[in-house]
Design a protein around this motif. Structure first.
Motif, PDB file in Angstrom:
ATOM      1  N   ASP A  10     130.645  -6.012  -7.000  1.00  0.00           N
ATOM      2  CA  ASP A  10     130.462  -6.292  -5.575  1.00  0.00           C
ATOM      3  C   ASP A  10     128.967  -6.422  -5.279  1.00  0.00           C
ATOM      4  OD1 ASP A  10     130.320  -6.452  -2.820  1.00  0.00           O
ATOM      5  OD2 ASP A  10     131.805  -4.879  -2.485  1.00  0.00           O
ATOM      6  N   HIS A  11     128.511  -7.656  -5.190  1.00  0.00           N
ATOM      7  CA  HIS A  11     127.088  -7.934  -4.968  1.00  0.00           C
ATOM      8  C   HIS A  11     126.622  -7.538  -3.571  1.00  0.00           C
ATOM      9  CE1 HIS A  11     127.567  -9.923  -8.762  1.00  0.00           C
ATOM     10  NE2 HIS A  11     126.285 -10.213  -8.807  1.00  0.00           N
ATOM     11  N   ASN A  12     127.554  -7.264  -2.666  1.00  0.00           N
ATOM     12  CA  ASN A  12     127.182  -6.773  -1.335  1.00  0.00           C
ATOM     13  C   ASN A  12     126.697  -5.328  -1.386  1.00  0.00           C
ATOM     14  OD1 ASN A  12     127.881  -9.135   0.173  1.00  0.00           O
ATOM     15  ND2 ASN A  12     130.024  -8.600  -0.170  1.00  0.00           N
ATOM     16  N   LYS A  13     127.112  -4.586  -2.429  1.00  0.00           N
ATOM     17  CA  LYS A  13     126.734  -3.174  -2.562  1.00  0.00           C
ATOM     18  C   LYS A  13     125.622  -2.954  -3.583  1.00  0.00           C
ATOM     19  CE  LYS A  13     131.353  -1.586  -1.361  1.00  0.00           C
ATOM     20  NZ  LYS A  13     132.552  -0.887  -1.811  1.00  0.00           N
ATOM     21  N   LEU A  14     125.291  -3.994  -4.317  1.00  0.00           N
ATOM     22  CA  LEU A  14     124.333  -3.873  -5.411  1.00  0.00           C
ATOM     23  C   LEU A  14     122.897  -3.790  -4.894  1.00  0.00           C
ATOM     24  CD1 LEU A  14     124.284  -3.801  -8.480  1.00  0.00           C
ATOM     25  CD2 LEU A  14     124.293  -6.279  -8.485  1.00  0.00           C
ATOM     26  N   VAL A  15     122.157  -2.837  -5.413  1.00  0.00           N
ATOM     27  CA  VAL A  15     120.749  -2.651  -5.043  1.00  0.00           C
ATOM     28  C   VAL A  15     119.910  -2.672  -6.314  1.00  0.00           C
ATOM     29  CG1 VAL A  15     121.255  -1.346  -2.933  1.00  0.00           C
ATOM     30  CG2 VAL A  15     120.964  -0.132  -5.107  1.00  0.00           C
ATOM     31  N   PRO A  16     118.596  -2.839  -6.186  1.00  0.00           N
ATOM     32  CA  PRO A  16     117.754  -2.852  -7.375  1.00  0.00           C
ATOM     33  C   PRO A  16     117.914  -1.581  -8.211  1.00  0.00           C
ATOM     34  CG  PRO A  16     116.538  -3.743  -5.531  1.00  0.00           C
ATOM     35  CD  PRO A  16     117.827  -3.181  -4.983  1.00  0.00           C
ATOM     36  N   GLY A  17     117.880  -1.771  -9.526  1.00  0.00           N
ATOM     37  CA  GLY A  17     118.015  -0.676 -10.468  1.00  0.00           C
ATOM     38  C   GLY A  17     118.402  -1.204 -11.834  1.00  0.00           C
ATOM     39  N   ILE A  18     118.878  -0.313 -12.680  1.00  0.00           N
ATOM     40  CA  ILE A  18     119.332  -0.667 -14.026  1.00  0.00           C
ATOM     41  C   ILE A  18     120.793  -0.254 -14.138  1.00  0.00           C
ATOM     42  CG2 ILE A  18     118.977  -0.341 -16.516  1.00  0.00           C
ATOM     43  CD1 ILE A  18     116.122   0.718 -15.782  1.00  0.00           C
ATOM     44  N   TYR A  19     121.632  -1.180 -14.590  1.00  0.00           N
ATOM     45  CA  TYR A  19     123.068  -0.919 -14.666  1.00  0.00           C
ATOM     46  C   TYR A  19     123.629  -1.329 -16.018  1.00  0.00           C
ATOM     47  CZ  TYR A  19     122.274  -0.643  -9.698  1.00  0.00           C
ATOM     48  OH  TYR A  19     121.777  -0.297  -8.476  1.00  0.00           O
ATOM     49  N   LEU A  20     124.693  -0.656 -16.410  1.00  0.00           N
ATOM     50  CA  LEU A  20     125.422  -1.041 -17.604  1.00  0.00           C
ATOM     51  C   LEU A  20     126.398  -2.127 -17.179  1.00  0.00           C
ATOM     52  CD1 LEU A  20     126.739   1.403 -20.244  1.00  0.00           C
ATOM     53  CD2 LEU A  20     127.938  -0.693 -19.660  1.00  0.00           C
ATOM     54  N   SER A  21     126.164  -3.334 -17.639  1.00  0.00           N
ATOM     55  CA  SER A  21     126.969  -4.477 -17.220  1.00  0.00           C
ATOM     56  C   SER A  21     128.251  -4.601 -18.025  1.00  0.00           C
ATOM     57  CB  SER A  21     126.141  -5.760 -17.353  1.00  0.00           C
ATOM     58  OG  SER A  21     126.906  -6.885 -17.042  1.00  0.00           O
ATOM     59  N   ARG A  22     128.126  -4.497 -19.355  1.00  0.00           N
ATOM     60  CA  ARG A  22     129.312  -4.620 -20.199  1.00  0.00           C
ATOM     61  C   ARG A  22     129.035  -4.087 -21.591  1.00  0.00           C
ATOM     62  NH1 ARG A  22     131.548 -10.162 -20.405  1.00  0.00           N
ATOM     63  NH2 ARG A  22     132.364  -9.534 -22.416  1.00  0.00           N
ATOM     64  N   ILE A  23     130.114  -3.787 -22.295  1.00  0.00           N
ATOM     65  CA  ILE A  23     130.030  -3.328 -23.680  1.00  0.00           C
ATOM     66  C   ILE A  23     130.936  -4.232 -24.504  1.00  0.00           C
ATOM     67  CG2 ILE A  23     130.460  -1.424 -25.276  1.00  0.00           C
ATOM     68  CD1 ILE A  23     130.116   0.482 -22.848  1.00  0.00           C
TER      69      ILE A  23
END
Length: 152
Positions: A10-23
């Motif tokens: 949900d790109h409406n909730k996404l803020v700058p940072g570092i995230y685990l996208s996929r494995i």
């Protein structure tokens, strides 16, 4: 067609940072989000391009050089994807922070920015890349593996 994983965030909730996208097996994709999606200003192309060159060079010259799969920009110009193999998540976060510190302090020639090395060698902005790294560092300064989950 199946919807890809990155379009399910949900790109409406996404803020700058570092995230685990996929494995994918032993490869982990990190979402390095420097801008809030759909909220200008976006990363300028020339600065984005220079960050790409610097980050990839620093990562591939780190102690993790053999485990770096890919580093590249998102088409939306809000960040980058960083793919690593067999690297502990906390180590990956610390590597990302360390590389952004290196970019923030960098003042030398841009690696791989000659015509024979780059498909768009004229579009670089080192001062812009340094500024973007400096602006992003306070966001990720205290980031940890526990914070890698996308906002819900």
């Amino acid at each position: 067609m199946k919807r890809i994983a990155s379009f399910s965030v949900d790109h409406n909730k996404l803020v700058p940072g570092i995230y685990l996208s996929r494995i994918d097996g032993d490869i982990v994709t990190y979402d390095i989000r420097m801008r809030k999606p759909n909220t200008p200003p976006y990363l300028e192309n020339a600065a984005l391009h220079t960050i790409e060159h610097l980050f990839a060079t620093f990562a591939r010259n780190s102690e993790y050089e053999d485990r770096v799969i890919y580093f590249g920009p998102m088409g939306c110009r809000t960040g980058f994807y960083f793919l690593l193999r067999d690297v502990d998540r906390e180590e990956a976060v610390q590597l990302i922070i360390r590389i952004f510190r290196q970019i923030a302090a960098y003042s030398g020639p841009i690696p791989g920015a000659a015509q024979a090395e780059c498909g768009n060698y004229r579009e670089h902005d080192l001062p812009g890349a340094v500024r973007e790294a400096k602006d992003f560092l306070p966001v990720i300064r205290d980031w940890s593996a526990e914070k890698l989950k996308y906002p819900s």
